[in-house]
Write a protein that holds these residues in place. Structure first.
Motif, PDB file in Angstrom:
ATOM      1  N   VAL A  51      15.966  84.476  53.145  1.00 14.76           N
ATOM      2  CA  VAL A  51      15.083  84.970  54.836  1.00 14.76           C
ATOM      3  C   VAL A  51      16.201  84.514  55.389  1.00 14.76           C
ATOM      4  CG1 VAL A  51      13.062  84.819  53.967  1.00 14.76           C
ATOM      5  CG2 VAL A  51      14.512  82.797  54.427  1.00 14.76           C
ATOM      6  N   PRO A  52      16.408  84.572  56.996  1.00 17.44           N
ATOM      7  CA  PRO A  52      17.282  83.789  58.100  1.00 17.44           C
ATOM      8  C   PRO A  52      17.196  82.135  58.066  1.00 17.44           C
ATOM      9  CG  PRO A  52      15.637  86.151  58.868  1.00 17.44           C
ATOM     10  CD  PRO A  52      14.857  85.418  57.402  1.00 17.44           C
ATOM     11  N   SER A  53      18.143  81.817  57.967  1.00 10.28           N
ATOM     12  CA  SER A  53      18.908  80.906  57.332  1.00 10.28           C
ATOM     13  C   SER A  53      18.409  79.677  58.757  1.00 10.28           C
ATOM     14  CB  SER A  53      19.939  80.430  56.615  1.00 10.28           C
ATOM     15  OG  SER A  53      21.071  81.322  58.195  1.00 10.28           O
ATOM     16  N   VAL A  54      17.884  80.366  60.053  1.00 17.66           N
ATOM     17  CA  VAL A  54      17.494  79.653  61.338  1.00 17.66           C
ATOM     18  C   VAL A  54      16.147  79.062  60.546  1.00 17.66           C
ATOM     19  CG1 VAL A  54      16.516  81.804  62.460  1.00 17.66           C
ATOM     20  CG2 VAL A  54      17.323  79.582  63.041  1.00 17.66           C
ATOM     21  N   PHE A  55      15.988  79.600  60.136  1.00 12.53           N
ATOM     22  CA  PHE A  55      13.793  78.742  59.910  1.00 12.53           C
ATOM     23  C   PHE A  55      14.241  77.495  58.543  1.00 12.53           C
ATOM     24  CE2 PHE A  55      12.747  83.341  59.336  1.00 12.53           C
ATOM     25  CZ  PHE A  55      11.935  83.805  61.179  1.00 12.53           C
ATOM     26  N   PHE A  56      15.945  76.996  58.319  1.00 15.97           N
ATOM     27  CA  PHE A  56      15.290  75.916  57.574  1.00 15.97           C
ATOM     28  C   PHE A  56      16.383  74.962  59.131  1.00 15.97           C
ATOM     29  CE2 PHE A  56      15.720  79.087  54.731  1.00 15.97           C
ATOM     30  CZ  PHE A  56      14.515  78.489  53.687  1.00 15.97           C
ATOM     31  N   GLN A  57      16.143  75.275  59.777  1.00 13.47           N
ATOM     32  CA  GLN A  57      16.639  74.810  60.644  1.00 13.47           C
ATOM     33  C   GLN A  57      16.053  73.294  61.132  1.00 13.47           C
ATOM     34  OE1 GLN A  57      18.488  75.655  64.685  1.00 13.47           O
ATOM     35  NE2 GLN A  57      19.773  73.837  64.722  1.00 13.47           N
ATOM     36  N   THR A  58      16.593  72.167  61.206  1.00  8.88           N
ATOM     37  CA  THR A  58      15.823  70.689  61.281  1.00  8.88           C
ATOM     38  C   THR A  58      16.087  69.833  62.417  1.00  8.88           C
ATOM     39  OG1 THR A  58      16.138  69.335  59.613  1.00  8.88           O
ATOM     40  CG2 THR A  58      14.218  70.713  58.380  1.00  8.88           C
ATOM     41  N   GLU A  59      17.565  70.153  62.759  1.00  5.68           N
ATOM     42  CA  GLU A  59      17.827  69.033  63.393  1.00  5.68           C
ATOM     43  C   GLU A  59      18.281  70.145  65.108  1.00  5.68           C
ATOM     44  OE1 GLU A  59      20.466  66.244  62.418  1.00  5.68           O
ATOM     45  OE2 GLU A  59      18.753  65.386  61.235  1.00  5.68           O
ATOM     46  N   ARG A  60      18.032  70.168  66.283  1.00  3.38           N
ATOM     47  CA  ARG A  60      18.554  70.455  67.053  1.00  3.38           C
ATOM     48  C   ARG A  60      19.586  70.762  67.572  1.00  3.38           C
ATOM     49  NH1 ARG A  60      17.413  71.565  72.995  1.00  3.38           N
ATOM     50  NH2 ARG A  60      19.580  72.048  73.754  1.00  3.38           N
ATOM     51  N   ASP A  61      20.424  69.729  67.105  1.00  2.00           N
ATOM     52  CA  ASP A  61      22.473  70.697  66.642  1.00  2.00           C
ATOM     53  C   ASP A  61      22.904  70.186  65.371  1.00  2.00           C
ATOM     54  OD1 ASP A  61      21.968  70.702  69.777  1.00  2.00           O
ATOM     55  OD2 ASP A  61      22.557  68.241  69.811  1.00  2.00           O
ATOM     56  N   TYR A  75      23.708  83.616  57.534  1.00  2.00           N
ATOM     57  CA  TYR A  75      22.669  83.759  57.908  1.00  2.00           C
ATOM     58  C   TYR A  75      21.825  84.222  57.962  1.00  2.00           C
ATOM     59  CZ  TYR A  75      26.726  84.872  61.354  1.00  2.00           C
ATOM     60  OH  TYR A  75      27.288  84.475  62.339  1.00  2.00           O
ATOM     61  N   PHE A  76      21.947  83.991  55.774  1.00  4.03           N
ATOM     62  CA  PHE A  76      20.102  84.312  55.026  1.00  4.03           C
ATOM     63  C   PHE A  76      20.358  83.297  54.139  1.00  4.03           C
ATOM     64  CE2 PHE A  76      20.843  88.273  56.529  1.00  4.03           C
ATOM     65  CZ  PHE A  76      19.467  88.764  56.528  1.00  4.03           C
ATOM     66  N   HIS A  77      18.784  82.653  53.670  1.00  5.12           N
ATOM     67  CA  HIS A  77      18.968  81.945  52.459  1.00  5.12           C
ATOM     68  C   HIS A  77      18.578  82.718  51.418  1.00  5.12           C
ATOM     69  CE1 HIS A  77      19.566  77.309  51.560  1.00  5.12           C
ATOM     70  NE2 HIS A  77      18.511  77.763  51.140  1.00  5.12           N
ATOM     71  N   ARG A  78      18.539  82.096  50.507  1.00  4.03           N
ATOM     72  CA  ARG A  78      17.600  82.643  49.209  1.00  4.03           C
ATOM     73  C   ARG A  78      17.429  81.713  48.555  1.00  4.03           C
ATOM     74  NH1 ARG A  78      19.338  87.353  45.520  1.00  4.03           N
ATOM     75  NH2 ARG A  78      18.870  86.388  43.586  1.00  4.03           N
TER      76      ARG A  78
END
Length: 399
Positions: free
Chosen positions: A60-70, A81-84
């Motif tokens: 899945v796109p790794s951006v979905f796992f971002q938790t902090e803005r910067d 760009y992908f997380h397994r």
């Protein structure tokens, strides 16, 4: 002594001179894989031999796992760009209590085999004294109860008026329609026909099958079953008909070898070669992650306001300020930063008794010497000093 306005900036500048500080740009280093997430579907399942049986992997796109803005995001998949992740295979669902993959009957029963046992994907076995009705749900039968009827002492079911016994089981009653229902229709109430589940009525063709998402370059021949036009294919584990292509094109379908057509509510992303959900104003100009069309998951320190993510300040910023970043108030036209304080009527940061304003925050005087004891803190205050100068008086000059 407490200073405000341009004098405070000048005082802070003198303080920084005492420390050998270099202004450095932010590091572009990408840090390790992100494992923390709020969504149960992304949680790792136990890897015992038994529980691996119905466990599959998906990227899945790794951006979905971002938790902090910067925070930079790097996935552990085929590209950064992908997380397994580990997910239950098709036909199985994650049991929140046993933390394993169990058969899923939600596609064939309206209540996922309640009052029964889901033996395998789509196969629901009702408990004793229960029977599956016309919708696939396990319901009581005599001597306990009888749908649309009443039970006799001998265990048989007598139907109410305008209902008849089910021909196959003869253990519950179904509505009666004097005239036979049309193609892909069923009797849903006495004398009333409607489309069968998985079909919807059209003005010209009556009840037609529904495929969600749509079939792309194909036609829907049965509920969620697509038949492709000549020259188009269905990829493994997908139901949409598309051209052969080299793109992932999730949430869309390939129009040609190099072109992905995104569904409504999604936008093409060149890094993932897929269609990612789209939110208005990018979740408050990048303050969160768009996880579904029009649905934002805000970063830490931000909260949802309508369709946006806005910074959250537990302490009130006062009448003359507003929250501009997590726990940071912005005072006046220049938005002078004020952490741990509030904005006064002259648009400056006002600190509680016993504290003084130091660059962008209120601090007790005995803690001032601790603020520049690491290189990271010095870099932070360098950036903040430049911001404060512009917020207070820098905007008055034309450099």
């Amino acid at each position: 002594m407490h200073f405000s306005g341009p004098l405070a900036v000048f005082t802070a500048l003198l303080t920084l001179v005492a420390f050998p500080v270099q202004i450095e740009t932010d590091s572009t280093e990408l840090y390790g894989d992100i494992e923390n997430t709020e969504y149960g579907d992304f949680e790792s399942l136990s890897l015992t031999g038994e529980r691996q049986q119905h466990l599959c992997h998906r990227e899945v796109p790794s951006v979905f796992f971002q938790t902090e803005r910067d925070a930079p995001v790097r996935g552990n998949g085929s590209t950064i760009y992908f997380h397994r992740i580990e997910v239950c295979c098709v036909g199985y669902r994650r049991d929140p209590y046993a933390h394993e993959c169990v058969p899923d009957c939600s596609e064939t029963t309206p209540d996922n085999c309640r009052n029964g046992f889901c033996r395998s994907p789509g196969v629901c076995e009702c408990f004793a004294e229960f029977v599956r009705n016309e919708h696939g749900a396990c319901i009581h039968t005599c001597p306990i109860a009888c749908q649309h009827g009443r039970c006799y002492l001998n265990g048989t079911c007598a139907c109410h008026q305008d209902f008849v016994l089910d021909e196959e089981t003869r253990q519950f009653c179904r509505p009666k329609c004097p005239q036979a229902c049309g193609t892909h229709e069923e009797c849903v109430a006495p004398g009333q026909c409607d489309c069968s589940p998985g079909y919807r009525r059209t003005p010209d063709l009556g009840c037609q099958p529904v495929c969600a998402p749509d079939c792309g370059f194909g036609k829907c021949v049965a509920p969620n079953q697509c038949e492709c036009f000549a020259g188009f294919i269905k990829r493994p584990n997908r139901n949409v008909c598309e051209a052969e292509c080299y793109l992932n094109c999730e949430n869309g379908f390939c129009e040609s070898r190099y072109k992905c057509h995104c569904r409504e509510g999604y936008r093409y992303n060149v890094n993932t070669t897929s269609c990612l959900p789209e939110c208005s104003d990018n979740c408050g100009q990048g303050n969160g992650v768009c996880i579904a069309p029009g649905v934002c998951r805000c970063f830490q320190g931000y909260e949802v306001h309508g369709a946006d993510c806005r910074p959250k300040c537990e302490r009130s910023c006062g009448k003359y300020g507003r929250c501009v970043a997590p726990e940071i108030c912005g005072c006046g036209e220049g938005q002078q930063h004020c952490r741990n304080g509030s904005c006064d009527d002259v648009e400056h940061c006002s600190c509680p008794s016993g504290q003084t304003h130091f660059i962008d925050r209120c601090l007790k005087t005995d803690r001032l010497s601790q603020q520049l004891n690491t290189s990271e803190k010095r870099k932070h205050f360098n950036r903040q000093l430049a911001y404060e100068f512009n917020a207070l008086i820098g905007r008055l000059f034309n450099f």
